[in-house]
Scaffold this motif. Structure first.
Motif, PDB file in Angstrom:
ATOM      1  N   ASP A 277       0.824  -1.205   0.000  1.00  0.00           N
ATOM      2  CA  ASP A 277       0.000   0.000   0.000  1.00  0.00           C
ATOM      3  C   ASP A 277       0.864   1.264   0.000  1.00  0.00           C
ATOM      4  O   ASP A 277       0.530   2.243  -0.652  1.00  0.00           O
ATOM      5  CB  ASP A 277      -0.942  -0.007   1.205  1.00  0.00           C
ATOM      6  CG  ASP A 277      -1.909   1.152   1.182  1.00  0.00           C
ATOM      7  OD1 ASP A 277      -2.681   1.259   0.213  1.00  0.00           O
ATOM      8  OD2 ASP A 277      -1.881   1.960   2.134  1.00  0.00           O
TER       9      ASP A 277
ATOM     10  N   ILE B  38      -3.988  -4.576  -4.767  1.00  0.00           N
ATOM     11  CA  ILE B  38      -3.286  -5.251  -3.664  1.00  0.00           C
ATOM     12  C   ILE B  38      -3.908  -6.619  -3.404  1.00  0.00           C
ATOM     13  O   ILE B  38      -3.195  -7.601  -3.175  1.00  0.00           O
ATOM     14  CB  ILE B  38      -3.266  -4.361  -2.413  1.00  0.00           C
ATOM     15  CG1 ILE B  38      -2.377  -3.135  -2.687  1.00  0.00           C
ATOM     16  CG2 ILE B  38      -2.774  -5.141  -1.185  1.00  0.00           C
ATOM     17  CD1 ILE B  38      -2.454  -2.049  -1.639  1.00  0.00           C
TER      18      ILE B  38
ATOM     19  N   LYS C 121      -6.716   0.721  -6.237  1.00  0.00           N
ATOM     20  CA  LYS C 121      -5.542   0.294  -5.469  1.00  0.00           C
ATOM     21  C   LYS C 121      -5.856  -0.879  -4.536  1.00  0.00           C
ATOM     22  O   LYS C 121      -5.075  -1.831  -4.453  1.00  0.00           O
ATOM     23  CB  LYS C 121      -4.994   1.479  -4.682  1.00  0.00           C
ATOM     24  CG  LYS C 121      -3.715   1.182  -3.926  1.00  0.00           C
ATOM     25  CD  LYS C 121      -3.221   2.458  -3.264  1.00  0.00           C
ATOM     26  CE  LYS C 121      -2.022   2.246  -2.403  1.00  0.00           C
ATOM     27  NZ  LYS C 121      -1.566   3.498  -1.788  1.00  0.00           N
ATOM     28  N   ALA C 122      -6.967  -0.846  -3.837  1.00  0.00           N
ATOM     29  CA  ALA C 122      -7.318  -1.950  -2.928  1.00  0.00           C
ATOM     30  C   ALA C 122      -7.482  -3.249  -3.707  1.00  0.00           C
ATOM     31  O   ALA C 122      -7.039  -4.318  -3.267  1.00  0.00           O
ATOM     32  CB  ALA C 122      -8.590  -1.615  -2.154  1.00  0.00           C
TER      33      ALA C 122
END
Length: 134
Positions: A23, A48, A44-45
């Motif tokens: 992150d 990941i 982004k989440a």
């Protein structure tokens, strides 16, 4: 952050499956160009979550070669899926701040890729399930 600094943190994050460190070194809006889906994502989440799934899906995941150029990195990885060997490339573009701004992934051979893709579809479904219940 220099490409060398990024790589040190990236390798640490991958080996330790450290989502918090990922992150920190992945920029907001980082584009993921995955062989499993036709449309790039910039969540982004989700990125990941996908990276964690890749590390867990590919047995013996390891980087064996790397090429570094200002603003760009290519990492060659190996591993197995269902006992079948695979080779892949992570093409990483760094932003001005040295964080990952784009990730393009290529995988071969086809028979291993198909098994990998099915397992990753199952993993993606867990992200969507968690997101819907939140």
């Amino acid at each position: 952050m220099t490409p060398t600094d990024f790589l040190t943190k990236w390798h640490h994050a991958v080996v330790n499956r450290d989502a918090a460190l990922m992150d920190q070194i992945i920029a907001e809006g980082c584009e993921l160009h995955s062989p499993v889906v036709w449309k790039p994502t910039a969540d982004k989440a989700y990125l990941i979550h996908i990276l964690q799934g890749v590390i867990n899906t590919i047995d013996g995941f390891a980087y064996r070669e790397e090429w570094v150029k200002e603003g760009g990195i290519i990492l060659e990885f190996t591993g197995t899926v269902a006992g079948k060997s695979l080779v892949g490339i992570d093409k990483i573009t760094l932003g001005e701040d040295g964080r990952m701004a784009r990730l393009e992934v290529l995988i071969r051979p086809m028979n291993t890729y198909l098994e990998f893709a099915q397992r990753m579809r199952d993993h993606v479904a867990t992200f969507n399930s968690v997101k819907e219940t939140a």
